[in-house]
Enzyme design. Structure first.
Site, PDB file in Angstrom:
ATOM      1  N   CYS A 110       1.008   4.132  -1.201  1.00 34.50           N
ATOM      2  CA  CYS A 110      -0.487   4.658  -0.958  1.00 34.50           C
ATOM      3  C   CYS A 110      -1.740   3.877  -2.166  1.00 34.50           C
ATOM      4  CB  CYS A 110      -0.897   6.418  -1.233  1.00 34.50           C
ATOM      5  SG  CYS A 110      -1.478   7.294  -1.627  1.00 34.50           S
ATOM      6  N   CYS A 129      -3.437   6.205  -4.263  1.00 28.12           N
ATOM      7  CA  CYS A 129      -2.734   6.862  -5.268  1.00 28.12           C
ATOM      8  C   CYS A 129      -2.700   5.805  -6.261  1.00 28.12           C
ATOM      9  CB  CYS A 129      -1.061   7.019  -4.433  1.00 28.12           C
ATOM     10  SG  CYS A 129      -1.402   8.226  -3.378  1.00 28.12           S
TER      11      CYS A 129
END
Length: 114
Positions: free
Chosen positions: A38, A41
């Protein structure tokens, strides 16, 4: 397990340590739900590291990899990442999903950090 980034340590919480580290904590807690694949993230992770440093002694900051612990993510209603949860006195006090500004996270932490 600890991750050392930019002079701060953000501990990894697991399914086994969740209750001890998050629910039973004697300080407010920020938990970052993330996954290695991600990209957003990674942006939140760097903010969480900064917050761990700035709020050291006032707030506990943890992270949990949802690829490793999908049951924890499911149990707490995490449907997309990054998601940051805030806990105080064993209760979920709120969350943010997606990339949010550091100032937004600070405002939330300031409600709980005394």
């Amino acid at each position: 397990m600890h991750i050392l980034l930019h002079w701060a340590i953000v501990e990894v919480v697991t399914a086994c340590s969740w209750t001890e580290l998050v629910v039973a904590a004697d300080k407010p807690v920020l938990v970052e739900f993330w996954a290695p694949s991600c990209v957003p993230c990674q942006m939140i992770s760097s903010i969480v590291v900064e917050l761990a440093k700035e709020y050291a002694g006032k707030v506990l900051c943890y992270r949990i990899n949802i690829d490793d612990y999908p049951n924890v993510a499911s149990q707490y209603g995490i449907t997309s990442i990054p998601t940051v949860l805030f806990y105080k006195d064993g209760e979920n006090k709120g969350s943010f999903t997606g990339v949010v500004a550091k100032s937004t996270l600070c405002a939330a932490l300031n409600k709980y950090a005394e």
